[in-house]
Design a protein around this motif. Structure first.
Motif, PDB file in Angstrom:
ATOM      1  N   SER A  39      50.376  46.974  44.712  1.00 55.12           N
ATOM      2  CA  SER A  39      50.273  45.570  44.037  1.00 55.12           C
ATOM      3  C   SER A  39      49.686  45.485  42.775  1.00 55.12           C
ATOM      4  N   VAL A  40      48.930  46.351  42.190  1.00 50.06           N
ATOM      5  CA  VAL A  40      48.776  46.182  41.059  1.00 50.06           C
ATOM      6  C   VAL A  40      50.081  46.249  39.922  1.00 50.06           C
ATOM      7  N   SER A  41      50.940  47.194  40.445  1.00 48.90           N
ATOM      8  CA  SER A  41      52.232  47.435  39.727  1.00 48.90           C
ATOM      9  C   SER A  41      53.254  46.096  39.718  1.00 48.90           C
ATOM     10  N   HIS A  42      52.795  45.277  40.896  1.00 47.45           N
ATOM     11  CA  HIS A  42      53.761  43.972  40.853  1.00 47.45           C
ATOM     12  C   HIS A  42      52.865  42.853  40.407  1.00 47.45           C
ATOM     13  N   LYS A  43      51.843  43.133  39.885  1.00 47.04           N
ATOM     14  CA  LYS A  43      51.052  42.095  39.268  1.00 47.04           C
ATOM     15  C   LYS A  43      50.601  41.157  40.182  1.00 47.04           C
ATOM     16  N   ASP A  44      50.245  41.571  41.509  1.00 42.94           N
ATOM     17  CA  ASP A  44      49.681  40.811  42.513  1.00 42.94           C
ATOM     18  C   ASP A  44      48.121  40.903  42.635  1.00 42.94           C
ATOM     19  N   GLY A  45      47.454  40.343  41.732  1.00 43.98           N
ATOM     20  CA  GLY A  45      46.070  40.570  41.895  1.00 43.98           C
ATOM     21  C   GLY A  45      45.258  40.222  43.102  1.00 43.98           C
ATOM     22  N   ALA A  46      45.809  39.096  43.789  1.00 46.24           N
ATOM     23  CA  ALA A  46      45.128  38.766  44.860  1.00 46.24           C
ATOM     24  C   ALA A  46      45.237  39.980  46.133  1.00 46.24           C
ATOM     25  N   ALA A  47      46.486  40.553  46.262  1.00 46.32           N
ATOM     26  CA  ALA A  47      46.840  41.561  47.097  1.00 46.32           C
ATOM     27  C   ALA A  47      45.962  42.677  46.686  1.00 46.32           C
ATOM     28  N   ALA A  48      45.796  42.995  45.748  1.00 47.53           N
ATOM     29  CA  ALA A  48      45.023  44.215  45.132  1.00 47.53           C
ATOM     30  C   ALA A  48      43.590  43.936  45.552  1.00 47.53           C
ATOM     31  N   CYS A  49      43.234  42.705  45.261  1.00 50.28           N
ATOM     32  CA  CYS A  49      41.640  42.576  45.502  1.00 50.28           C
ATOM     33  C   CYS A  49      41.430  42.588  47.041  1.00 50.28           C
ATOM     34  N   ALA A  50      42.434  42.356  47.725  1.00 48.97           N
ATOM     35  CA  ALA A  50      42.112  42.717  49.119  1.00 48.97           C
ATOM     36  C   ALA A  50      41.947  43.949  49.743  1.00 48.97           C
ATOM     37  N   ARG A  57      34.585  44.268  44.858  1.00 48.42           N
ATOM     38  CA  ARG A  57      35.237  43.069  44.281  1.00 48.42           C
ATOM     39  C   ARG A  57      34.001  42.316  43.491  1.00 48.42           C
ATOM     40  N   LYS A  58      32.797  42.290  43.978  1.00 52.47           N
ATOM     41  CA  LYS A  58      31.595  41.601  43.398  1.00 52.47           C
ATOM     42  C   LYS A  58      31.283  42.020  42.237  1.00 52.47           C
ATOM     43  N   ALA A  59      31.206  43.454  41.868  1.00 54.87           N
ATOM     44  CA  ALA A  59      30.833  44.253  40.940  1.00 54.87           C
ATOM     45  C   ALA A  59      31.982  43.998  39.660  1.00 54.87           C
ATOM     46  N   LEU A  60      33.317  43.888  40.093  1.00 58.52           N
ATOM     47  CA  LEU A  60      34.381  43.664  39.071  1.00 58.52           C
ATOM     48  C   LEU A  60      34.088  42.110  38.505  1.00 58.52           C
ATOM     49  N   GLU A  61      33.913  41.306  39.345  1.00 64.76           N
ATOM     50  CA  GLU A  61      33.772  39.796  38.917  1.00 64.76           C
ATOM     51  C   GLU A  61      32.548  39.638  38.027  1.00 64.76           C
ATOM     52  N   GLN A  62      31.485  40.545  38.344  1.00 66.97           N
ATOM     53  CA  GLN A  62      30.286  40.165  37.461  1.00 66.97           C
ATOM     54  C   GLN A  62      30.406  40.998  36.119  1.00 66.97           C
ATOM     55  N   GLN A  63      31.268  42.043  36.131  1.00 67.64           N
ATOM     56  CA  GLN A  63      31.461  42.779  35.094  1.00 67.64           C
ATOM     57  C   GLN A  63      32.380  42.250  34.104  1.00 67.64           C
ATOM     58  N   GLU A  70      42.113  38.068  38.880  1.00 66.67           N
ATOM     59  CA  GLU A  70      42.583  37.945  37.503  1.00 66.67           C
ATOM     60  C   GLU A  70      42.246  39.167  36.630  1.00 66.67           C
ATOM     61  N   ALA A  71      40.801  39.601  37.105  1.00 66.22           N
ATOM     62  CA  ALA A  71      40.209  40.911  36.342  1.00 66.22           C
ATOM     63  C   ALA A  71      41.068  42.240  36.519  1.00 66.22           C
ATOM     64  N   ILE A  72      41.302  42.416  37.825  1.00 68.59           N
ATOM     65  CA  ILE A  72      41.984  43.591  38.400  1.00 68.59           C
ATOM     66  C   ILE A  72      42.860  43.997  37.680  1.00 68.59           C
ATOM     67  N   LEU A  73      43.830  43.161  37.023  1.00 67.09           N
ATOM     68  CA  LEU A  73      45.002  43.480  36.315  1.00 67.09           C
ATOM     69  C   LEU A  73      44.803  43.876  34.855  1.00 67.09           C
ATOM     70  N   LYS A  74      43.610  43.480  34.393  1.00 70.21           N
ATOM     71  CA  LYS A  74      43.321  43.900  32.831  1.00 70.21           C
ATOM     72  C   LYS A  74      42.349  45.121  33.064  1.00 70.21           C
ATOM     73  N   GLN A  75      42.453  45.931  33.870  1.00 66.82           N
ATOM     74  CA  GLN A  75      41.548  47.325  34.085  1.00 66.82           C
ATOM     75  C   GLN A  75      42.371  48.356  33.570  1.00 66.82           C
ATOM     76  N   GLY A  76      43.732  48.481  33.046  1.00 61.51           N
ATOM     77  CA  GLY A  76      44.417  49.179  32.417  1.00 61.51           C
ATOM     78  C   GLY A  76      44.774  50.254  33.623  1.00 61.51           C
ATOM     79  N   LEU A  77      44.751  49.887  35.085  1.00 57.38           N
ATOM     80  CA  LEU A  77      45.307  50.782  36.167  1.00 57.38           C
ATOM     81  C   LEU A  77      46.760  51.186  35.941  1.00 57.38           C
ATOM     82  N   PRO A  78      47.034  52.640  36.250  1.00 53.22           N
ATOM     83  CA  PRO A  78      48.412  52.957  36.227  1.00 53.22           C
ATOM     84  C   PRO A  78      49.379  52.295  37.050  1.00 53.22           C
ATOM     85  N   ASP A  79      50.593  51.939  36.910  1.00 49.17           N
ATOM     86  CA  ASP A  79      51.522  51.302  37.667  1.00 49.17           C
ATOM     87  C   ASP A  79      51.952  52.448  38.594  1.00 49.17           C
ATOM     88  N   MET A  80      52.442  53.638  38.267  1.00 42.65           N
ATOM     89  CA  MET A  80      52.831  54.494  39.421  1.00 42.65           C
ATOM     90  C   MET A  80      51.987  55.504  39.407  1.00 42.65           C
TER      91      MET A  80
END
Lengths: 134, 224
Positions: A39-50, A57-63, A70-80
């Motif tokens: 999901s992250v590699s497909h830029k689908d933040g909603a699916a990744a957050c699910a 989720r709460k900790a990421l949104e607060q951070q 939106e926030a999960i796609l800015k964490q520099g997570l690896p695509d593959m």
């Protein structure tokens, strides 16, 4: 020969506990982790957050001060992340990829991610994760 | 029926207490486990899943192994070790395995003796140690189960802290394993030792674990 009851119970207990410590590839925890990174590699933040646990989720949104999707796609997570290995201990699982480690917790019959983006640990130190509960 | 219940009431009483305690332990342990999981942001378990979890298993087996070790050591230590004035001790001149005549073994067996006490050879030797061997086997299996379940529960906690898990052999030298083990052993040894000594001077009227109320403090190996 009739096996004494305590022997049967003991054997079942040991066998059950021993098998709970290891899991095969294709494990639900691996599926969950792979779905998250796909999901992250497909830029689908909603699916990744699910795939994240509610507290993660709460900790990421607060951070980040942004919605999770939106926030999960800015964490520099690896695509593959490559081939996965899993170790399950009770209600927790660790999924290890060649350059990435994720931690999951069991919620009912499901597994959700409680930490992702974890760098390799040094010695007995905890992994440093970009998203984690707590 | 009523007579059978009365004649087996000691075993039945403790069997019932065991089951009630185990159920209570399971329910309280489940509540506590889920409370900690919720507070730390992790998932909770159903009661069914908790009952087959390593968390429940390690708590149960660490107590079982220590109880069976306690009786194993008490059964064997009282063969050779004495305590003057204690009903838990043999008479002071009887230390050791005692003679075949005293133990009704081989040709000294009588018509009501178990057959394996009379036949001699390996079977009589095995039967002569059967209580120790059984208690020892249960102790070792419980301790093994504790180590297996303890490692899983310990690794579960490590994963909650985002640490890597440890192997079973590594867990055997881990402080968690020995802390769980020794905290149980020390309490068992204290209870047994204090029972052996307190029973010199204190009494419980009617109990076979005590001397008769009027028996002398220095009378050894006499049960009420």
């Amino acid at each position: 020969m009739r096996v004494p009851r305590w022997v049967a119970i003991g054997a079942a207990l040991v066998a059950g506990m021993a098998t709970s410590a290891c899991a095969q590839s294709g494990d639900p925890a691996i599926d969950r982790a792979q779905h998250f990174y796909a999901s992250v590699s497909h830029k689908d933040g909603a699916a990744a957050c699910a795939d994240l646990a509610p507290e993660a989720r709460k900790a990421l949104e607060q951070q980040e001060g942004k919605p999770c999707a939106e926030a999960i796609l800015k964490q520099g997570l690896p695509d593959m992340v490559g081939e996965a290995d899993v170790q399950v201990f009770g209600s927790m699982a660790q999924v290890t990829f060649p350059d990435e480690t994720a931690f999951l917790s069991r919620y009912g019959d499901d597994w959700l991610l409680v930490a992702v983006g974890c760098e390799p640990a040094t010695g007995d130190e905890p992994h440093d994760c970009s998203v984690e509960v707590g | 029926m009523r007579s059978a219940l009365r004649n087996h009431s000691l075993g039945l009483f403790f069997g019932l207490l065991f089951l009630l305690s185990l159920v209570g332990h399971a329910l309280a342990g489940w509540q506590e486990f889920n409370a900690v999981q919720t507070a730390e942001g992790f998932g909770t378990l159903s009661l069914g899943r908790y009952l087959v979890s390593s968390d429940f298993a390690v708590d149960v087996t660490e107590n079982w192994q220590s109880e069976y070790l306690q009786f194993l050591l008490y059964i064997t230590a009282t063969v050779w070790f004495l305590q003057r004035g204690s009903p838990e001790s043999k008479e002071l001149h009887k230390a050791g395995l005692e003679s075949d005549e005293d133990q009704k073994v081989g040709r000294h067996a009588d018509e009501r003796s178990p057959r394996w006490a009379a036949v001699g050879g390996f079977r009589t030797t095995l039967f002569s140690w059967s209580l120790t061997l059984t208690m020892g086997t249960i102790f070792l299996l419980s301790w093994l189960a504790q180590s297996v379940a303890g490692r899983v529960a310990y690794n579960e906690t490590r994963l909650e802290r985002f640490q890597d898990p440890v192997s079973w052999t590594s867990y055997l030298t881990n402080a968690d394993f020995w802390s769980r083990t020794l905290q149980n052993w020390q309490s068992e040894f204290l209870a047994v030792g204090s029972m052996a000594v307190l029973a010199i001077y204190l009494r419980q009227r009617g109990s076979p674990e005590s001397k008769p109320v009027g028996e002398a403090h220095d009378a050894t190996g006499i049960e009420g």
